[in-house]
Motif scaffolding. Sequence first.
Motif, PDB file in Angstrom:
ATOM      1  N   ILE A  24       0.820  -1.205   0.000  1.00 34.44           N
ATOM      2  CA  ILE A  24       0.000   0.000   0.000  1.00 34.44           C
ATOM      3  C   ILE A  24       0.853   1.254   0.000  1.00 34.44           C
ATOM      4  N   GLY A  25       0.336   2.293  -0.650  1.00 31.63           N
ATOM      5  CA  GLY A  25       1.048   3.563  -0.703  1.00 31.63           C
ATOM      6  C   GLY A  25       0.696   4.479   0.449  1.00 31.63           C
ATOM      7  N   THR A  26      -0.390   4.177   1.161  1.00 30.12           N
ATOM      8  CA  THR A  26      -0.845   4.991   2.285  1.00 30.12           C
ATOM      9  C   THR A  26      -1.994   4.264   2.961  1.00 30.12           C
ATOM     10  N   ALA A  27      -2.271   4.606   4.217  1.00 29.67           N
ATOM     11  CA  ALA A  27      -3.382   3.987   4.941  1.00 29.67           C
ATOM     12  C   ALA A  27      -4.727   4.308   4.296  1.00 29.67           C
ATOM     13  N   GLU A  28      -4.754   5.318   3.434  1.00 28.84           N
ATOM     14  CA  GLU A  28      -5.984   5.661   2.713  1.00 28.84           C
ATOM     15  C   GLU A  28      -6.540   4.455   1.962  1.00 28.84           C
ATOM     16  N   MET A  29      -5.668   3.602   1.451  1.00 30.79           N
ATOM     17  CA  MET A  29      -6.122   2.488   0.613  1.00 30.79           C
ATOM     18  C   MET A  29      -6.922   1.448   1.389  1.00 30.79           C
ATOM     19  N   TYR A  52      -2.760   4.158  10.671  1.00 25.34           N
ATOM     20  CA  TYR A  52      -1.302   4.284  10.838  1.00 25.34           C
ATOM     21  C   TYR A  52      -0.658   3.156  10.054  1.00 25.34           C
ATOM     22  N   SER A  53       0.179   3.491   9.091  1.00 27.43           N
ATOM     23  CA  SER A  53       0.691   2.431   8.226  1.00 27.43           C
ATOM     24  C   SER A  53       2.038   2.793   7.623  1.00 27.43           C
ATOM     25  N   PRO A  54       2.782   1.770   7.167  1.00 31.14           N
ATOM     26  CA  PRO A  54       3.973   2.041   6.359  1.00 31.14           C
ATOM     27  C   PRO A  54       3.537   2.471   4.968  1.00 31.14           C
ATOM     28  N   GLU A  73      10.927   4.065   1.908  1.00 27.09           N
ATOM     29  CA  GLU A  73       9.664   3.888   2.600  1.00 27.09           C
ATOM     30  C   GLU A  73       9.612   4.775   3.835  1.00 27.09           C
ATOM     31  N   TYR A  74       8.403   5.113   4.248  1.00 28.67           N
ATOM     32  CA  TYR A  74       8.223   5.867   5.478  1.00 28.67           C
ATOM     33  C   TYR A  74       6.888   5.477   6.085  1.00 28.67           C
ATOM     34  N   THR A  75       6.552   6.071   7.215  1.00 31.20           N
ATOM     35  CA  THR A  75       5.321   5.745   7.922  1.00 31.20           C
ATOM     36  C   THR A  75       4.459   6.983   8.016  1.00 31.20           C
ATOM     37  N   ASN A  76       3.143   6.795   7.870  1.00 32.68           N
ATOM     38  CA  ASN A  76       2.289   7.967   7.993  1.00 32.68           C
ATOM     39  C   ASN A  76       1.029   7.667   8.792  1.00 32.68           C
ATOM     40  N   LEU A  77       0.415   8.743   9.250  1.00 32.99           N
ATOM     41  CA  LEU A  77      -0.871   8.687   9.943  1.00 32.99           C
ATOM     42  C   LEU A  77      -1.875   9.401   9.057  1.00 32.99           C
ATOM     43  N   THR A  78      -2.906   8.678   8.622  1.00 35.53           N
ATOM     44  CA  THR A  78      -3.885   9.217   7.688  1.00 35.53           C
ATOM     45  C   THR A  78      -5.212   9.428   8.388  1.00 35.53           C
ATOM     46  N   ASN A  79      -5.836  10.579   8.151  1.00 32.38           N
ATOM     47  CA  ASN A  79      -7.208  10.760   8.610  1.00 32.38           C
ATOM     48  C   ASN A  79      -8.125  10.654   7.400  1.00 32.38           C
ATOM     49  N   TRP A  80      -9.240   9.941   7.552  1.00 32.26           N
ATOM     50  CA  TRP A  80     -10.100   9.580   6.416  1.00 32.26           C
ATOM     51  C   TRP A  80     -11.554   9.761   6.802  1.00 32.26           C
ATOM     52  N   LYS A  81     -12.348  10.246   5.858  1.00 32.88           N
ATOM     53  CA  LYS A  81     -13.761  10.495   6.114  1.00 32.88           C
ATOM     54  C   LYS A  81     -14.604   9.922   4.995  1.00 32.88           C
ATOM     55  N   ILE A 171     -30.474   5.095  -3.402  1.00 33.27           N
ATOM     56  CA  ILE A 171     -29.120   4.593  -3.159  1.00 33.27           C
ATOM     57  C   ILE A 171     -28.166   5.292  -4.118  1.00 33.27           C
ATOM     58  N   GLU A 172     -27.067   5.799  -3.588  1.00 28.01           N
ATOM     59  CA  GLU A 172     -26.078   6.495  -4.412  1.00 28.01           C
ATOM     60  C   GLU A 172     -24.687   6.278  -3.824  1.00 28.01           C
ATOM     61  N   SER A 173     -23.672   6.639  -4.587  1.00 32.14           N
ATOM     62  CA  SER A 173     -22.291   6.493  -4.112  1.00 32.14           C
ATOM     63  C   SER A 173     -21.999   7.500  -3.006  1.00 32.14           C
ATOM     64  N   VAL A 174     -21.166   7.075  -2.058  1.00 33.57           N
ATOM     65  CA  VAL A 174     -20.729   7.994  -1.013  1.00 33.57           C
ATOM     66  C   VAL A 174     -19.603   8.867  -1.565  1.00 33.57           C
ATOM     67  N   HIS A 175     -19.178   9.829  -0.774  1.00 34.92           N
ATOM     68  CA  HIS A 175     -18.015  10.644  -1.097  1.00 34.92           C
ATOM     69  C   HIS A 175     -16.938  10.359  -0.058  1.00 34.92           C
ATOM     70  N   THR A 176     -15.685  10.404  -0.474  1.00 35.54           N
ATOM     71  CA  THR A 176     -14.576  10.158   0.448  1.00 35.54           C
ATOM     72  C   THR A 176     -13.615  11.340   0.450  1.00 35.54           C
ATOM     73  N   LEU A 177     -13.061  11.613   1.625  1.00 37.10           N
ATOM     74  CA  LEU A 177     -12.030  12.631   1.797  1.00 37.10           C
ATOM     75  C   LEU A 177     -10.900  12.007   2.597  1.00 37.10           C
ATOM     76  N   ASN A 178      -9.674  12.386   2.320  1.00 34.63           N
ATOM     77  CA  ASN A 178      -8.559  11.828   3.078  1.00 34.63           C
ATOM     78  C   ASN A 178      -7.431  12.831   3.177  1.00 34.63           C
ATOM     79  N   GLY A 179      -6.607  12.632   4.183  1.00 41.04           N
ATOM     80  CA  GLY A 179      -5.454  13.507   4.354  1.00 41.04           C
ATOM     81  C   GLY A 179      -4.359  12.831   5.150  1.00 41.04           C
ATOM     82  N   THR A 180      -3.113  13.192   4.873  1.00 43.48           N
ATOM     83  CA  THR A 180      -1.974  12.712   5.645  1.00 43.48           C
ATOM     84  C   THR A 180      -1.761  13.650   6.826  1.00 43.48           C
ATOM     85  N   ALA A 181      -2.023  13.165   8.013  1.00 37.09           N
ATOM     86  CA  ALA A 181      -1.835  14.001   9.198  1.00 37.09           C
ATOM     87  C   ALA A 181      -0.360  14.109   9.565  1.00 37.09           C
TER      88      ALA A 181
END
Length: 218
Positions: A24-29, A52-54, A73-81, A171-181
């Motif tokens: 994975i490239g980020t915890a967003e995935m 929290y992921s590599p 490689e590095y580690t990040n903390l992602t916030n996702w909505k 019924i419809e698709s949701v929306h997603t938002l994400n960010g690297t904290a």
Amino acid sequence: MQALRRRVEGSNEYVVDGEDLTLIGTAEMPLTGYHADEILDEKDLPLLYAGYSPVLPEKRREHTANTPANYSEYTNLTNWKCTHSVCRNNPKKFMKKSLSVEEALWQQIGISYHVVNIAAGDLDAPAAKKYDIEYWSPVDQTYRELTSCSNCTDYQARGLNIRVRRENGTIESVHTLNGTAVSLARSLVVILENFQNQDGTLTVPEVLRPYMNGRDVI
């Protein structure tokens, strides 16, 4: 150790030979995929997660004047909505919340930064809007990327079949938002550049001292 290879030559996607696994490239995935093929109830939204992921396959280039240019490689903390399409009518509310989380972290540490509204032509495919936080590097005498947050509207959700049942039954698709904290590699560089002393010691940012047994300098 099992070998890694690109799934498609020239891409940033790496797979483990002999396994149905992709780095994975980020915890967003995995956070986005957590609700794949689900129909969520409108009353349960928004869903807010932190991961929290590599960060492995993208091998992003982390470079400043005092660190060699390489892909590591590095580690990040992602916030996702996860929200529903009401976000379409009030996107600023959700983007502001994502951005405020990231800004609050760096304000408490005491880092000088500015926020960049990324131009449409520089956005990657999933994002309809994106903000970058860039910190001031006293070493390089320029601003460098620190964190980012993106509004992906229903781009990711359509690919993963994540939907919402509205109160009226539609019924419809949701929306997603994400960010690297927090990106660990970048964060260490930022703190070193801003808090290291002439004698090589490091003045610990005040907000972090409770986690360092109260030590002011290391």
